[in-house]
Design an enzyme around this catalytic site. Structure first.
Site, PDB file in Angstrom:
ATOM      1  N   GLN A  46      72.116  22.211  11.986  1.00  0.00           N
ATOM      2  CA  GLN A  46      70.877  22.766  11.422  1.00  0.00           C
ATOM      3  C   GLN A  46      70.053  21.637  10.807  1.00  0.00           C
ATOM      4  O   GLN A  46      68.921  21.839  10.419  1.00  0.00           O
ATOM      5  CB  GLN A  46      71.203  23.789  10.333  1.00  0.00           C
ATOM      6  CG  GLN A  46      72.043  24.946  10.787  1.00  0.00           C
ATOM      7  CD  GLN A  46      72.460  25.810   9.602  1.00  0.00           C
ATOM      8  OE1 GLN A  46      71.749  26.703   9.172  1.00  0.00           O
ATOM      9  NE2 GLN A  46      73.637  25.524   9.062  1.00  0.00           N
ATOM     10  N   ASN A  47      70.673  20.464  10.709  1.00  0.00           N
ATOM     11  CA  ASN A  47      70.005  19.341  10.046  1.00  0.00           C
ATOM     12  C   ASN A  47      68.977  18.723  10.976  1.00  0.00           C
ATOM     13  O   ASN A  47      69.097  18.792  12.194  1.00  0.00           O
ATOM     14  CB  ASN A  47      71.032  18.277   9.617  1.00  0.00           C
ATOM     15  CG  ASN A  47      72.056  18.848   8.654  1.00  0.00           C
ATOM     16  OD1 ASN A  47      71.790  19.842   7.986  1.00  0.00           O
ATOM     17  ND2 ASN A  47      73.231  18.263   8.604  1.00  0.00           N
TER      18      ASN A  47
ATOM     19  N   CYS B  33      45.003  16.461  22.792  1.00  0.00           N
ATOM     20  CA  CYS B  33      44.018  17.540  22.589  1.00  0.00           C
ATOM     21  C   CYS B  33      43.309  17.446  21.247  1.00  0.00           C
ATOM     22  O   CYS B  33      42.463  18.286  20.935  1.00  0.00           O
ATOM     23  CB  CYS B  33      44.708  18.913  22.708  1.00  0.00           C
ATOM     24  SG  CYS B  33      45.703  19.326  21.263  1.00  0.00           S
TER      25      CYS B  33
ATOM     26  N   TYR C 194      57.238  16.114   4.383  1.00  0.00           N
ATOM     27  CA  TYR C 194      58.082  15.663   5.505  1.00  0.00           C
ATOM     28  C   TYR C 194      58.111  14.143   5.614  1.00  0.00           C
ATOM     29  O   TYR C 194      59.158  13.553   5.906  1.00  0.00           O
ATOM     30  CB  TYR C 194      57.630  16.334   6.814  1.00  0.00           C
ATOM     31  CG  TYR C 194      58.171  17.737   6.910  1.00  0.00           C
ATOM     32  CD1 TYR C 194      57.437  18.833   6.469  1.00  0.00           C
ATOM     33  CD2 TYR C 194      59.473  17.956   7.358  1.00  0.00           C
ATOM     34  CE1 TYR C 194      57.966  20.115   6.503  1.00  0.00           C
ATOM     35  CE2 TYR C 194      60.017  19.244   7.383  1.00  0.00           C
ATOM     36  CZ  TYR C 194      59.264  20.309   6.951  1.00  0.00           C
ATOM     37  OH  TYR C 194      59.808  21.567   6.955  1.00  0.00           O
TER      38      TYR C 194
ATOM     39  N   ASN D 171      83.445  23.243   2.755  1.00  0.00           N
ATOM     40  CA  ASN D 171      82.304  23.315   1.841  1.00  0.00           C
ATOM     41  C   ASN D 171      82.808  23.014   0.437  1.00  0.00           C
ATOM     42  O   ASN D 171      83.951  23.314   0.107  1.00  0.00           O
ATOM     43  CB  ASN D 171      81.673  24.731   1.907  1.00  0.00           C
ATOM     44  CG  ASN D 171      80.254  24.745   1.367  1.00  0.00           C
ATOM     45  OD1 ASN D 171      80.001  24.288   0.270  1.00  0.00           O
ATOM     46  ND2 ASN D 171      79.309  25.255   2.158  1.00  0.00           N
TER      47      ASN D 171
ATOM     48  N   HIS E 234      67.448  23.272  14.601  1.00  0.00           N
ATOM     49  CA  HIS E 234      66.179  23.374  13.875  1.00  0.00           C
ATOM     50  C   HIS E 234      65.274  22.172  14.120  1.00  0.00           C
ATOM     51  O   HIS E 234      64.427  21.862  13.294  1.00  0.00           O
ATOM     52  CB  HIS E 234      66.458  23.524  12.369  1.00  0.00           C
ATOM     53  CG  HIS E 234      67.071  24.861  12.031  1.00  0.00           C
ATOM     54  ND1 HIS E 234      67.862  25.064  10.928  1.00  0.00           N
ATOM     55  CD2 HIS E 234      67.034  26.049  12.685  1.00  0.00           C
ATOM     56  CE1 HIS E 234      68.265  26.317  10.897  1.00  0.00           C
ATOM     57  NE2 HIS E 234      67.791  26.945  11.952  1.00  0.00           N
TER      58      HIS E 234
END
Ligand code: BV8
Ligand code: ZN
Length: 256
Positions: free
Chosen positions: A104-105, A153, A70, A216, A122
């Site tokens: 969704q990106n 925490c 990530y 697309n 998302h």
């Protein structure tokens, strides 16, 4: 640049003033240089399938490995800019009346192009959240190669994205579902339509009588259900849509 002639029915529907939903996937960011989701496996991550890496189990098993994937994607996203497809969507949002942008990106490029009220189905790479409590924070040091501890925490921080097997954020889910169920036109842009429940939104819209339009470079499982398929790059097709709409007389057109 010549604009391929757009179907009249589509322009009529667009100019008709009903609600319009745009659902985007990684294909709209491809022309910014962001790898599509299924191409986002390069280098040491290439040994994984994304569905195996984007999961809470993978993070529990090897937090540094998942965190590193990530962080590399974050650095990639921060090094690129929105492309004409993102900017054209923002223009369509201002030309048309009632629009809902569901993405969704996780790259934040719609917001950087000026789109507002983006429903992040998302989540977002640009935020961290604690894997134990609900503490959230903007992503910090992009060079850090291990997940930082939560300041509240002590739990491990993780990207604030939705992994496979995790729930969609309720407000994004609710907003997207309601918009899909009440729109008159639904665009599926740059997504393979393989991941649920995002892929269900087009079905919800179609079942309620909305017209479906896919943009697309390639056919997808949704293509056969669509009223119009505009095959091409989002960064070219969407600006063409803005030009065609602006050239029309009447609402949103230039010749009043
Ligand atoms: C949930 C964030 C349940 C992370 C992502 C079997 C059947 C149905 C469903 C399932 C099933 N088994 C498991 C499931 C559920 C699962 C799922 O759908 N799995 C798939 C693999 C079958 N879904 C989930 O787990 C979801 N949660 O269901 O929870 C639950 C219920 C109760 C209680 C608890 C839980 C959560 C899914 C979210 C996963 N997270 N991303 C991250 O980014 O790292 S998904 C990820 O892949 C993306 O966000 C995106 O949404 C998705 C698909 O990617 P695309 O965007 O479509 O990209 P892709 O590369 O696939 O395609 C690109 C397209 O663009 C192509 O078509 C290409 O042709 C086109 N293109 C390329 N260039 C261009 C272009 N188009 C235009 N212009 C261009 N220039
Ligand atoms: Zn915490």
């Amino acid at each position: 640049m010549s604009t391929p002639r757009l179907p009249d029915g589509l322009l009529e529907r667009l100019a008709g003033g009903g609600g319009v939903v745009f659902l985007t996937g990684s294909g709209i960011s491809a022309e910014s240089g962001v790898p599509t989701f299924r191409d986002a496996l390069t280098g040491l991550w290439a040994r994984n399938r994304p569905e195996e890496l984007a999961t809470p189990e993978a993070f529990r098993r090897d937090p540094d490995h998942v965190w590193g994937w990530y962080q590399a994607r974050r650095r990639g996203v921060m090094a690129v800019d929105p492309n004409p497809g993102h900017h054209a969507l923002r223009e369509l949002q201002s030309i048309l009346g009632k629009t809902t942008l569901v993405t969704q990106n996780v790259d934040g490029l719609h917001q950087r192009a000026g789109s507002r009220d983006v429903l992040e189905f998302h989540g977002s790479l640009l935020r961290d959240r604690c894997s134990e409590c609900d503490h959230r924070a903007p992503a910090g040091d992009l060079e850090r190669d291990t997940p930082p501890p939560c300041p509240h925490c002590g739990g491990l921080m993780r990207p604030d994205v939705v992994w496979f097997g995790e729930m969609i954020p309720p407000s994004a889910l609710e907003g997207a579902w309601q918009a899909a169920a009440s729109c008159t036109l639904f665009f599926s842009i740059g997504t393979s339509g393989l991941v649920y429940p995002a892929a269900e939104l087009a079905e919800v819209a179609g079942a309620r009588g909305a017209a479906l339009c896919e943009i697309n470079t390639d056919p997808t499982p949704l293509s056969a259900r669509c009223d119009w398929v505009l095959q091409g790059r989002a960064g070219e097709v969407l600006p063409g849509l803005v030009r065609a709409l602006s050239a029309r007389p009447g609402p949103g057109g230039s010749r009043q």
